[in-house]
Design an enzyme around this catalytic site. Structure first.
Site, short mmCIF file in Angstrom:
data_model
loop_
_atom_site.label_atom_id
_atom_site.label_comp_id
_atom_site.label_asym_id
_atom_site.label_seq_id
_atom_site.Cartn_x
_atom_site.Cartn_y
_atom_site.Cartn_z
N SER A 109 7.23 4.10 2.98
CA SER A 109 7.43 5.41 2.48
C SER A 109 6.33 6.16 1.80
O SER A 109 6.49 7.30 1.55
CB SER A 109 8.81 5.43 1.41
OG SER A 109 8.17 4.70 0.32
N GLY A 110 5.25 5.49 1.67
CA GLY A 110 3.90 6.07 1.25
C GLY A 110 3.24 7.04 2.22
O GLY A 110 3.81 6.95 3.26
N TYR A 111 2.12 7.39 1.82
CA TYR A 111 1.39 8.33 2.74
C TYR A 111 0.71 7.41 3.92
O TYR A 111 0.75 7.89 5.14
CB TYR A 111 0.33 9.05 1.88
CG TYR A 111 0.90 10.00 0.99
CD1 TYR A 111 2.22 10.70 1.37
CD2 TYR A 111 0.16 10.69 -0.07
CE1 TYR A 111 2.75 11.72 0.68
CE2 TYR A 111 0.68 11.55 -0.98
CZ TYR A 111 1.98 12.15 -0.55
OH TYR A 111 2.47 13.09 -1.46
N CYS B 134 -10.41 3.34 1.80
CA CYS B 134 -10.79 4.36 2.34
C CYS B 134 -12.24 5.13 2.07
O CYS B 134 -12.91 5.51 2.72
CB CYS B 134 -10.01 5.54 1.84
SG CYS B 134 -9.20 5.54 0.25
N ASN C 219 -9.16 10.27 4.94
CA ASN C 219 -8.72 9.01 4.09
C ASN C 219 -7.49 8.22 4.79
O ASN C 219 -7.27 7.14 4.71
CB ASN C 219 -8.68 9.13 2.72
CG ASN C 219 -7.88 10.26 2.13
OD1 ASN C 219 -7.73 11.26 2.70
ND2 ASN C 219 -6.78 9.72 1.56
#
Lengths: 344, 344, 344, 344
Positions: free
Chosen positions: C10-12, C147, C311
């Site tokens: 569910s995160g980026y 990143c 990133n």
């Protein structure tokens, strides 16, 4: 492989066409013209294409025959030379405003001059597949659709098709637009320190896209305002419509589902919760989707009909490729599969 | 009332000078020049001044004698005509780079041409009150300080004054800047669709402000990079310094308190918690504060010395008014009281 | 078809993995987990995927065996349950920081606690194909790369490989980052009115990625600062390096060409003219390219080595898919063809 | 000196009130309350006030009597405790929505609950000096005006006063707003990666400010939409009005001049050329101006009436101080002299 050339390739629509065509499995990009940049690599102006192509800009004088000629020229240029272009391309897709209106008189009224090639107007099909898919499949000449016009056209489409609009009342359509709509040439108004963060009434009245919207939907009482906001790509049309008789959520769901059925690039966005309850342009950058949705005020009979899109994609280059696909019997979505990004 | 005229008033520094002078209780704005806009209202280019003044731009040819002439001209213009300007203004504050360096040779090395009026260099005081307050009080000629130079100068000031810098190691100073630094004239690089959202290496090496910083602090091993980011006003200098011997937080607090004492526009920002633990430019828009702070890596002896400011205020027009106040015996802060906004 | 499941979707990074995997021709997405959102459509949090998939989030308890398990969990979670995950996935790609460092002691020093599964550290290959391509091809366990670490690693790569860095002098690396680096969970610092337009010193000293960079390149004198700027996606590393002996442009071209050769996602950006002379993150949104370049100050021997990337792509999800491709003998670039947009 | 206390001082309106009151020559700030932050310096949340004041937050329980109590509380709080507050402050200015509507029934209809202190409604004057200046001069109780309502109220004011609106046709008012309107508390929708760059239909229908606008102007056919755009401060109201009979530019100039006469904070912006032909919010950040203007479509009788303002200033705190000035016989503009910045 279809051979395709782009006339006027150094602008933002030209760059986007090129990006799409380079990734299109059935297309070979033949030539990309720019008078000013002839001889330079296309990635000098379209830096996202660095490493993707070694194409260089050609002058128009070197244009060779091809299957499809896509014109991405300033308004007025295509019409003046349409015979010449028609001699070069088996098919033509013109992204400008030159061939959108059917009546020469309407053109004169909104564009302030006589159309240079009025007999060509009827040969062009208005390139909005959601309204003219079958005609696009069989024509050789497709006109682009104004980016703001596309947003308003698609926002209103479900309500028009379902016959819900009370035409005795004005339809007020506000489009909020990003800076890429103004093109790639710098000017005082595009200077970052002046343009950043604005909410600027760019065309509060008198916008020319009004004409093609009224033509597309057979409406008369449409009033447009364009407002520039902080964004590079994207447009959101917010259309205030009053309905004939009482309308409820179910009626609207039915109208929207009917309109979106079999339209591969229309998505209905109308959620009860979450952040993305309504269409929003920012997640559409690079995608060919037009997200449509609405809000209903049952007390007043106002429907706010919304459409978000990327003005350079569904509003210009993406729509052109969608038409190209239809004209040549390809899958309508081929080369247009990018979903857009989130977050962005 | 002091009569003050601005030469070159249509740019961003000119507009900011005008805003400040119109609100200054001891100043009367006599004339504001612009060749291009002569005859037009100043608020045509400085829309925030609408309703504040009916001043119109004058051509330079109509300039009259005044108490203070503030020059906000492109680099090179002030030096070429300094005798003329000195005949008109009892005092001169020049915002350009023309009179910042003391040695003509240094000027030639960094600016690539012979200084047109080298004997004037020694008459100008470098307009950084935090270093030269007493000299500014008694001179008639003050030079501006580069906006990036001010940020780096003030970031380094506490460490220089306390003698903490290990000069055998490089000082690396990165300044992140907004688009207003590039001035009011549109160009390809300032076109919104290209400039919005960038992190662009504007001057990774070779920036001319290096010369004045090394001169101001007597340092030699200073290396600057300027990066453009999404912001209109503001600059943040991030200076990486290695210390002579071990340094702890208490040493740094002492150095910063000593440097900020009696400096009305230096604020120390070094908090343990909260959002604003370090200096940040955005809350300084319109204010004359320079916020300074640091972070210490005790393991490596690196101090990251920070300074945030508004490039058009403390980095240009605000500093000029601060000098004007000092030169004329006014309270140093008069006309410069705006605190900045939050949120913004 | 390779069956792939995402743990922590569910995160980026999870969303970006999902976008890439849904478009990957050799992959079938089996499951996507989220405890909080179990049962909901994945497009409720990743609105760009509306219309693309009907997948719903599963709870971790329902995870089934699969070919590849990609872990996109908060730091610390993967290591604690690595035995469990290894029982489910034939191969594991962990995007967190848990398995990046080879030495448990280094982990303890930078992460402040004992590693929960130290014997697993040596089984994981550091997932930077530009350094460890052959090892990645033959391993079952790949760790992600930070990143910011990727940006610095790739910025320095040409200089390290060519042996040009004077290691007696500090390497100072500044990374400017967008807000998506902080993840998808709202907090006081991510509140738009506070975060918009900032230039905020997020981690001026002490950033943990320092450890993996020094490990990757065998460098010791590396000093990092992270600054948050107005941008959602993207990072630009600006690394200040001093060279061993005099270096000229030709030396650097040779070093960069050698480093970029056969690296499908490294592009050299070092132009003499145009707007995009140096690497810039904004045109890389959604793409897996890392653009690298430099500026040389011949007078001082300083090279400013630059690397721009997205990133969430080359800095996280894109790199994970690149590793997945290598691990399974696919074309390295498959599923990662998006070129990025311009303008944007 | 007037003693003034702020109840609820940690939010954005509270911070702006404090900034203004600290610079007000006739005011002494007595107390600023915040339950959550009691004991902390006000500059911990209002970083622009660092160095300006050593005030700390007090709990409400310690509130002392004062000349003016300004309430900057969440909607609903003021009404519940109005008797208590009235016992502490000789005068009360309430920034919330609690006392804006005159009829308890209207309040119930729009706010969905019974008003807790209906008999107080008639004691409060609607704090819009442009409509109620004389009543404000003589009352002890002033209610704030919704920020969006102020923008629409002032956009429509010239047309209403001149009787130009055709009330048989809908008035459609779109307000584009910045993120500070949503207050200082972070939430999922304010998370930067989600909120940055949006054009989000925040309240396409049903916005509560509709009620106070219809009350203020005696209009019935008003339809509002609120759209969030990329901006922190600022609002632009774009109101589509159809006129009774034909109207020309001269009629409108006359109407606007009549409406703006003797209104120190209304500026007419309606230029034929230049960048700032229409009102724009960005140059108003920090200022108390409301810029008003229009565009006329003579063919259709549509007037697009515009008003730009800073939602925290003329839309909230600035208007409150303007009322405070009127209530106490001060110059109406005192403490509100900041002109706004350009560029910004």
């Amino acid at each position: 492989m279809l051979s395709v050339s782009i006339v006027g390739g150094s602008g933002y629509v030209g760059g986007e066409l090129l990006r799409l065509l380079l990734g299109h499995p059935h297309v070979e990009v033949r030539q990309v013209t720019s008078e000013r940049l002839a001889g330079q690599y296309v990635y000098s102006t379209h830096p996202n294409l660095r490493g993707r192509t070694d194409l260089r800009y050609s002058p128009q004088s070197s244009l060779e025959p091809c299957d499809v000629l896509i014109l991405a020229l300033p308004h007025g240029s295509a019409a003046k030379n349409i015979e010449h272009y028609a001699g070069l391309g088996q098919a033509i897709i013109d992204c400008s405003a030159d061939f959108r209106l059917r009546e020469p008189e309407t053109y004169s009224r909104w564009y302030g001059e006589k159309h240079p090639a009025p007999h060509w107007l009827e040969r062009f099909v208005y390139g909005l597949p959601e309204l003219y898919r079958e005609q696009i499949r069989t024509t050789r000449y497709v006109s682009g659709v104004g980016c703001n016009a596309t947003a308003i056209n698609l926002a209103l489409l479900p309500l028009v098709k379902a016959g819900l609009i009370d035409q005795t009342k004005p339809v007020v359509a506000e489009v909020k637009v990003g800076s890429s709509e103004a093109g790639a040439v710098a000017n005082d108004g595009s200077h970052h320190a002046e343009r950043a963060g604005v909410v600027r009434s760019f065309a509060p009245v008198g916008h020319r896209h009004t004409a093609e919207i009224m033509q597309a939907h057979g409406l008369e009482n449409v009033h447009i305002s364009i407002t520039s906001v902080e964004m590079v790509r994207g447009a959101l049309a917010t259309c205030h419509v009053f309905t004939k008789g009482a309308v409820n959520e179910r009626d609207l769901w039915r109208a929207y589902r009917a309109a979106a059925a079999e339209q591969p690039f229309l998505r209905i966005v109308h959620d009860r919760s979450g952040l993305h309850r309504h269409p929003e342009p920012k997640i559409l950058a690079g995608s060919n989707y037009a997200d449509i949705g609405w809000a209903l005020d049952e007390n007043t009979g106002r429907v706010v009909a919304l459409c978000a899109l990327d003005n350079l994609m569904k509003g210009a280059a993406g729509a052109a490729i969608q038409c190209l696909n239809l004209m040549h019997g390809f899958e309508e979505t081929v080369g247009l599969e990018f979903s857009g990004l989130h977050p962005v």
